[in-house]
Design a protein around this motif. Structure first.
Motif, PDB file in Angstrom:
ATOM      1  N   THR A 249      62.143  29.185  26.673  1.00  0.00           N
ATOM      2  CA  THR A 249      61.311  30.338  27.040  1.00  0.00           C
ATOM      3  C   THR A 249      59.887  29.861  27.280  1.00  0.00           C
ATOM      4  N   TYR A 250      59.347  30.225  28.439  1.00  0.00           N
ATOM      5  CA  TYR A 250      57.990  29.816  28.787  1.00  0.00           C
ATOM      6  C   TYR A 250      56.992  30.631  27.952  1.00  0.00           C
ATOM      7  N   PRO A 251      55.934  29.988  27.448  1.00  0.00           N
ATOM      8  CA  PRO A 251      54.980  30.743  26.612  1.00  0.00           C
ATOM      9  C   PRO A 251      54.278  31.844  27.410  1.00  0.00           C
ATOM     10  N   ASP A 252      53.903  32.905  26.707  1.00  0.00           N
ATOM     11  CA  ASP A 252      53.185  34.022  27.338  1.00  0.00           C
ATOM     12  C   ASP A 252      51.733  33.594  27.570  1.00  0.00           C
ATOM     13  N   THR A 253      51.357  33.485  28.830  1.00  0.00           N
ATOM     14  CA  THR A 253      49.997  33.028  29.160  1.00  0.00           C
ATOM     15  C   THR A 253      49.075  34.186  29.546  1.00  0.00           C
ATOM     16  N   SER A 254      49.595  35.406  29.500  1.00  0.00           N
ATOM     17  CA  SER A 254      48.825  36.543  30.023  1.00  0.00           C
ATOM     18  C   SER A 254      47.544  36.805  29.229  1.00  0.00           C
ATOM     19  N   LYS A 255      47.530  36.409  27.944  1.00  0.00           N
ATOM     20  CA  LYS A 255      46.338  36.678  27.111  1.00  0.00           C
ATOM     21  C   LYS A 255      45.266  35.598  27.266  1.00  0.00           C
ATOM     22  N   ILE A 256      45.601  34.499  27.944  1.00  0.00           N
ATOM     23  CA  ILE A 256      44.680  33.357  28.016  1.00  0.00           C
ATOM     24  C   ILE A 256      43.489  33.637  28.932  1.00  0.00           C
ATOM     25  N   ILE A 257      43.719  34.424  29.976  1.00  0.00           N
ATOM     26  CA  ILE A 257      42.698  34.560  31.029  1.00  0.00           C
ATOM     27  C   ILE A 257      41.728  35.698  30.700  1.00  0.00           C
ATOM     28  N   PRO A 258      40.466  35.363  30.414  1.00  0.00           N
ATOM     29  CA  PRO A 258      39.472  36.417  30.151  1.00  0.00           C
ATOM     30  C   PRO A 258      39.225  37.245  31.418  1.00  0.00           C
ATOM     31  N   GLN A 259      38.891  38.498  31.213  1.00  0.00           N
ATOM     32  CA  GLN A 259      38.610  39.395  32.355  1.00  0.00           C
ATOM     33  C   GLN A 259      37.114  39.686  32.481  1.00  0.00           C
ATOM     34  N   GLN A 260      36.380  39.511  31.392  1.00  0.00           N
ATOM     35  CA  GLN A 260      34.927  39.735  31.383  1.00  0.00           C
ATOM     36  C   GLN A 260      34.227  38.410  31.087  1.00  0.00           C
ATOM     37  N   PHE A 261      33.041  38.223  31.670  1.00  0.00           N
ATOM     38  CA  PHE A 261      32.343  36.947  31.485  1.00  0.00           C
ATOM     39  C   PHE A 261      30.881  37.161  31.122  1.00  0.00           C
ATOM     40  N   LYS A 262      30.356  36.255  30.268  1.00  0.00           N
ATOM     41  CA  LYS A 262      28.937  36.291  29.912  1.00  0.00           C
ATOM     42  C   LYS A 262      28.081  35.614  30.983  1.00  0.00           C
ATOM     43  N   THR A 263      28.690  34.652  31.688  1.00  0.00           N
ATOM     44  CA  THR A 263      27.973  33.945  32.757  1.00  0.00           C
ATOM     45  C   THR A 263      28.912  33.816  33.960  1.00  0.00           C
ATOM     46  N   GLU A 264      28.402  34.133  35.148  1.00  0.00           N
ATOM     47  CA  GLU A 264      29.206  33.964  36.366  1.00  0.00           C
ATOM     48  C   GLU A 264      28.395  33.246  37.438  1.00  0.00           C
ATOM     49  N   LEU A 265      29.062  32.314  38.108  1.00  0.00           N
ATOM     50  CA  LEU A 265      28.435  31.555  39.191  1.00  0.00           C
ATOM     51  C   LEU A 265      29.301  31.661  40.433  1.00  0.00           C
ATOM     52  N   VAL A 266      28.695  31.759  41.604  1.00  0.00           N
ATOM     53  CA  VAL A 266      29.409  31.623  42.870  1.00  0.00           C
ATOM     54  C   VAL A 266      28.827  30.405  43.575  1.00  0.00           C
ATOM     55  N   LEU A 267      29.702  29.453  43.926  1.00  0.00           N
ATOM     56  CA  LEU A 267      29.255  28.177  44.502  1.00  0.00           C
ATOM     57  C   LEU A 267      30.011  27.867  45.778  1.00  0.00           C
ATOM     58  N   ASP A 268      29.377  27.087  46.651  1.00  0.00           N
ATOM     59  CA  ASP A 268      30.032  26.566  47.849  1.00  0.00           C
ATOM     60  C   ASP A 268      31.098  25.553  47.409  1.00  0.00           C
ATOM     61  N   THR A 269      32.350  25.794  47.795  1.00  0.00           N
ATOM     62  CA  THR A 269      33.459  24.959  47.306  1.00  0.00           C
ATOM     63  C   THR A 269      33.275  23.493  47.653  1.00  0.00           C
ATOM     64  N   LYS A 270      32.923  23.212  48.906  1.00  0.00           N
ATOM     65  CA  LYS A 270      32.790  21.811  49.323  1.00  0.00           C
ATOM     66  C   LYS A 270      31.651  21.115  48.588  1.00  0.00           C
ATOM     67  N   LYS A 271      30.515  21.803  48.467  1.00  0.00           N
ATOM     68  CA  LYS A 271      29.356  21.174  47.815  1.00  0.00           C
ATOM     69  C   LYS A 271      29.630  20.869  46.349  1.00  0.00           C
ATOM     70  N   VAL A 272      30.237  21.815  45.645  1.00  0.00           N
ATOM     71  CA  VAL A 272      30.499  21.577  44.223  1.00  0.00           C
ATOM     72  C   VAL A 272      31.602  20.522  44.047  1.00  0.00           C
ATOM     73  N   THR A 273      32.578  20.510  44.961  1.00  0.00           N
ATOM     74  CA  THR A 273      33.631  19.482  44.904  1.00  0.00           C
ATOM     75  C   THR A 273      33.019  18.093  45.077  1.00  0.00           C
ATOM     76  N   ASP A 274      32.160  17.945  46.081  1.00  0.00           N
ATOM     77  CA  ASP A 274      31.532  16.640  46.339  1.00  0.00           C
ATOM     78  C   ASP A 274      30.663  16.199  45.157  1.00  0.00           C
ATOM     79  N   ALA A 275      29.921  17.142  44.587  1.00  0.00           N
ATOM     80  CA  ALA A 275      29.040  16.809  43.459  1.00  0.00           C
ATOM     81  C   ALA A 275      29.845  16.362  42.243  1.00  0.00           C
TER      82      ALA A 275
END
Length: 380
Positions: A249-275
């Protein structure tokens, strides 16, 4: 058994099925490819009992003759040698003839090869699957879902269930989840099925899904998927791919993912990947893969890593969005790069709840993918 067959057709079918032949077979027959010849065509099958792949070459397809059958019959030939030799045959056509005790002649141009065949009666019987319930999905979508989730599956055989990807279908929503307890990948897609058709706890080994993905052609066709008791069958054109589900039986992962955050960032995918990629080079030398992300007072973020031998890498990035508390967090840069390289979105959203809470990564232009990485506890 005797037939003449197109080398191209034979080679293509062998390449497909040989992926299921065991490279270190416990019994010789599992290292073979079974060839079944009828007046309708040629069926090639390989199986290591966990996965089985079958490919059918019709005698004629779209007005083109692929094979000429003189005498139907069956034989099993050692996959490793058979794969290599067919590739290197000189002529466009191959003649295969099986004599007594499964002694097999393979002739092409001026080449004549004698191979010791095995008794096809000893070959594993393919699973019997009732095809009452099946659903279809575009091949490119299935490949994409596999690519975007297998990266988080465990490679530790001590927890076999986590070496797989969990499949679930509910109300026409197909969901894949993989986790190795340090990271998690989730991908959803709409599936055209009856509203009441559902399944859960179907777990397929990640390495099996990687092999399946290689068989799905680039041009977009539909893949038929049949989920049975402990087997899943994929039909891709003339190829049948059977795999056993992983037990447990695969473990229940539904509780792992938080829905609210204290800090949020939006970044350019390519730039952050390269960095992070540049920082990873330094952290890799330290054998830790640790990279730090710090928010600065001017609203920028700093990506850094250090090595006692080599020195330090520091880079600053301008997020297109930054909300919430200041943050300093350390994470496994390889895990982060694995995620960033499969996200098909120009920008990504990163959600944090402090230095020791899971990092949640999502594309900004759709909600199909979610990734979670556990941070490192570091000093300094």
């Amino acid at each position: 058994m005797k037939l003449t067959i197109s080398k191209h057709e034979l080679n293509e079918a062998i390449q497909q099925v040989s992926k299921a032949a065991s490279s270190r077979p416990t019994i010789p027959i599992l290292g073979g490819i079974k060839i079944e010849v009828t007046h309708q065509g040629v069926t090639l099958t390989a199986s290591d009992t966990d996965i089985s792949i079958q490919s059918f070459i019709p005698v004629e397809r779209d007005g083109v003759v692929n094979a000429h059958v003189d005498k139907p019959g069956n034989v099993v030939l050692p996959a490793k040698f058979f794969v290599e030799i067919v590739k290197k045959l000189p002529s466009d056509n191959v003649e295969i003839e099986v004599g007594s005790h499964f002694q097999t002649s393979i002739r092409s141009g001026s080449t004549d090869i004698q191979m010791v065949g095995l008794d096809p009666e000893e070959f594993p019987i393919l699973p019997s699957i009732e095809e009452n319930e099946l659903f279809q999905m575009p091949g490119d979508l299935l490949k994409s879902m596999i690519r975007q989730t297998v990266l988080a599956a465990s490679t530790n055989e001590q927890t076999p269930i986590l070496t797989g990807v969990l499949w679930g279908l509910h109300e026409q929503q197909l969901k894949f989840v993989a986790t190795d307890r340090h990271r998690l990948a989730s991908r959803t897609a709409h599936a055209e099925t009856a509203m009441d058709y559902r399944f859960h706890n179907v777990v397929i080994a990640a390495k099996t899904l990687n092999e399946l993905s290689k068989l799905i052609p680039e041009q977009n066709g539909l893949v038929d998927i049949v989920v049975a008791d402990n087997q899943v069958l994929f039909k891709i054109g003339n190829v049948l791919f059977y795999t056993r589900m992983l037990d447990g039986t695969y473990p229940d992962t539904s509780k792992i993912i938080p829905q609210q955050f204290k800090t949020e960032l939006v970044l350019d995918t390519k730039k952050v990947t390269d960095a992070i990629d540049r920082a990873y080079l330094m952290s890799r030398e330290e054998k830790t893969n640790i990279v730090r992300l710090t928010t600065l007072e001017d609203g920028t973020i700093e990506i850094s890593s250090s090595s006692t031998e080599l020195g330090r890498v520091t880079e600053q990035l301008e997020p297109s969005q930054f909300t919430g508390d200041p943050l300093r967090i350390a994470f496994n840069s390889k895990y982060m790069l694995d995620v960033l390289k499969v996200i098909d979105s120009e920008n990504i959203s990163l959600g944090f709840n402090g230095a020791m809470s899971p990092i949640v990564i999502k594309p900004t232009d759709h909600a199909y993918n979610t990734y979670v990485i556990l941070p490192y506890r570091t000093t300094g």
